[in-house]
Design a protein around this motif. Sequence first.
Motif, PDB file in Angstrom:
ATOM      1  N   GLY A 182       0.804  -1.211   0.000  1.00 27.51           N
ATOM      2  CA  GLY A 182       0.000   0.000   0.000  1.00 27.51           C
ATOM      3  C   GLY A 182       0.838   1.263   0.000  1.00 27.51           C
ATOM      4  N   ARG A 183       0.138   2.395  -0.037  1.00 30.18           N
ATOM      5  CA  ARG A 183       0.794   3.695  -0.108  1.00 30.18           C
ATOM      6  C   ARG A 183       0.348   4.579   1.056  1.00 30.18           C
ATOM      7  NH1 ARG A 183       3.310   4.879  -5.047  1.00 30.18           N
ATOM      8  NH2 ARG A 183       3.056   3.220  -6.587  1.00 30.18           N
ATOM      9  N   TYR A 184       1.200   5.508   1.412  1.00 30.97           N
ATOM     10  CA  TYR A 184       0.990   6.354   2.576  1.00 30.97           C
ATOM     11  C   TYR A 184       1.222   7.812   2.215  1.00 30.97           C
ATOM     12  CZ  TYR A 184       1.201   1.890   4.944  1.00 30.97           C
ATOM     13  OH  TYR A 184       0.946   0.590   5.336  1.00 30.97           O
ATOM     14  N   HIS A 185       0.529   8.680   2.920  1.00 25.17           N
ATOM     15  CA  HIS A 185       0.732  10.108   2.690  1.00 25.17           C
ATOM     16  C   HIS A 185       2.070  10.584   3.247  1.00 25.17           C
ATOM     17  CE1 HIS A 185      -3.771   9.735   2.716  1.00 25.17           C
ATOM     18  NE2 HIS A 185      -3.584  10.383   1.584  1.00 25.17           N
ATOM     19  N   ALA A 186       2.487  10.000   4.361  1.00 29.10           N
ATOM     20  CA  ALA A 186       3.743  10.395   4.998  1.00 29.10           C
ATOM     21  C   ALA A 186       4.489   9.163   5.486  1.00 29.10           C
ATOM     22  CB  ALA A 186       3.485  11.344   6.169  1.00 29.10           C
ATOM     23  N   THR A 234       7.786   3.721  -3.873  1.00 27.96           N
ATOM     24  CA  THR A 234       6.800   2.672  -4.128  1.00 27.96           C
ATOM     25  C   THR A 234       5.653   2.716  -3.132  1.00 27.96           C
ATOM     26  OG1 THR A 234       8.569   1.274  -4.977  1.00 27.96           O
ATOM     27  CG2 THR A 234       6.512   0.175  -4.403  1.00 27.96           C
ATOM     28  N   HIS A 235       5.901   3.291  -1.959  1.00 25.92           N
ATOM     29  CA  HIS A 235       4.899   3.274  -0.889  1.00 25.92           C
ATOM     30  C   HIS A 235       4.387   4.668  -0.541  1.00 25.92           C
ATOM     31  CE1 HIS A 235       5.516  -0.991  -0.137  1.00 25.92           C
ATOM     32  NE2 HIS A 235       6.810  -0.769  -0.246  1.00 25.92           N
ATOM     33  N   LEU A 236       4.606   5.619  -1.436  1.00 23.29           N
ATOM     34  CA  LEU A 236       4.221   6.997  -1.155  1.00 23.29           C
ATOM     35  C   LEU A 236       3.082   7.429  -2.081  1.00 23.29           C
ATOM     36  CD1 LEU A 236       5.418   9.060   0.873  1.00 23.29           C
ATOM     37  CD2 LEU A 236       6.719  10.023  -1.024  1.00 23.29           C
ATOM     38  N   GLU A 237       2.049   8.017  -1.481  1.00 15.48           N
ATOM     39  CA  GLU A 237       0.961   8.587  -2.266  1.00 15.48           C
ATOM     40  C   GLU A 237       1.477   9.781  -3.075  1.00 15.48           C
ATOM     41  OE1 GLU A 237      -2.006   7.590  -2.710  1.00 15.48           O
ATOM     42  OE2 GLU A 237      -2.781   6.542  -0.931  1.00 15.48           O
ATOM     43  N   HIS A 238       0.777  10.096  -4.173  1.00 15.39           N
ATOM     44  CA  HIS A 238       1.140  11.274  -4.957  1.00 15.39           C
ATOM     45  C   HIS A 238       1.084  12.515  -4.058  1.00 15.39           C
ATOM     46  CE1 HIS A 238       1.605  13.899  -8.398  1.00 15.39           C
ATOM     47  NE2 HIS A 238       0.568  14.607  -7.971  1.00 15.39           N
ATOM     48  N   GLY A 239       2.143  13.293  -4.064  1.00 14.96           N
ATOM     49  CA  GLY A 239       2.217  14.468  -3.211  1.00 14.96           C
ATOM     50  C   GLY A 239       2.636  14.190  -1.793  1.00 14.96           C
ATOM     51  N   GLY A 240       2.983  12.925  -1.498  1.00 20.94           N
ATOM     52  CA  GLY A 240       3.380  12.557  -0.151  1.00 20.94           C
ATOM     53  C   GLY A 240       4.787  13.014   0.194  1.00 20.94           C
ATOM     54  N   ILE A 241       5.147  12.833   1.453  1.00 22.65           N
ATOM     55  CA  ILE A 241       6.463  13.258   1.924  1.00 22.65           C
ATOM     56  C   ILE A 241       7.139  12.146   2.724  1.00 22.65           C
ATOM     57  CG2 ILE A 241       5.864  15.703   1.959  1.00 22.65           C
ATOM     58  CD1 ILE A 241       5.585  15.507   5.015  1.00 22.65           C
ATOM     59  N   VAL A 242       8.465  12.224   2.758  1.00 24.31           N
ATOM     60  CA  VAL A 242       9.296  11.375   3.611  1.00 24.31           C
ATOM     61  C   VAL A 242      10.022  12.300   4.574  1.00 24.31           C
ATOM     62  CG1 VAL A 242      11.185   9.703   3.715  1.00 24.31           C
ATOM     63  CG2 VAL A 242       9.635   9.721   1.737  1.00 24.31           C
TER      64      VAL A 242
END
Length: 285
Positions: A182-186, A234-242
Motif C-alpha cells: 500500500g501507499r501512505y501520505h507520509a 513505491t509506498h508513497l501517495e502522490h504528493g506525499g512526503i518522507v
Amino acid sequence: MKLGALHLAARARLAQAGIADAALDSRLIVEHFTGTGRTDAIARPEQEISAAAGDAVEDALRRRLAGEPVHRILGYREFYGLRLSLSAETLEPRPDTETLVDAVLPFVRATAAREGRCRILDLGTGTGAIALALLHCERAAEAVAVDISQGALAMAARNAAELGLSARFTAKKSDWFAEISGRYHAIVSNPPYIPAKDIGALEREVRDHDPVRALDGGADGLDAYRRIAAGAATHLEHGGIVVLEIGSTQAAEVAQLFADKGFVLSDSRRDLTGNQRALVFRVKE
C-alpha cells in the motif's frame, strides 16, 4: 527519613559521582518512588517516607550511579507531552526527535483536512513515539508502525493502548519495507544512524542501555537511509512526503542518497541546539 532530607541526600550522592543532571535525576527518582509531587518537598519537607519507599529510592540511586539512565529506571519517558513506557528493546525517545514531529505535523493536518484522513508509515517505530505523537495531535490520522523487533512492537502497542490510540495504530513486524504494502501520505523514521565504529565512544547511558540495533547505522551510518530511499517512492501517495531524523553532520549525504532515487529536499529543520535534525523529501515532479 523525611522527604526534604531525602531529596538533599539523593542529589548530593549523584552530584558527588559526577552525574551531569544530578538535581533533575534525583528529583525524578525521589518523586517517582515516594509518590510525591514537585511541590511536596517545599510544602511538606517534614513528611515521613516509608521504609519501603526509602528502599526503592536507594535501589534506584544505585542503578543511576552504575550508569543506567534515569528514565529507564522509572520505566517511562515523556515525549511530545505523552508518557511512553520503555523496554530494553526500545530506543529511549529524546527531545531531538520532537523536531521531526514538528516538521511533519502541519502536512499531516493539512492532508487530513483535505482528504478526511492521513495515512502514516513509521519505520523503526521503537516505543511508537513519532506515530503516537502525530495521532495524538491529529484525530484523522492513522499509522502503521514498523519494527523488526517483536519486543519493540509489543511496547509500541502497549503505549498506543495506554494513550487510547489503538484504534488508529497498527504495529507490524517488517524489515523496513519488506512486509509493507500500500501507499501512505507520509513516511517517517528515526533510523539508526551512528557509524558502527563510533558506538563504543558513546556515553555509557546510550552505549550500554539503548539497543545496539537501534543505534548502528553500518560502516558510515547511512545503511538505513539507503534502504528507505530505495523503497519509499513505491509506498508513497502522490504528493506525499518522507521525513527523517538524521545525525548532525549527515544532511548532505542523506540528501544525495534521496536525490539519486528521484527525491528533492523540500525542508530542513534544526533542533534546539542548532543542528540539522529533520529532513523532508518529496518525489521530484
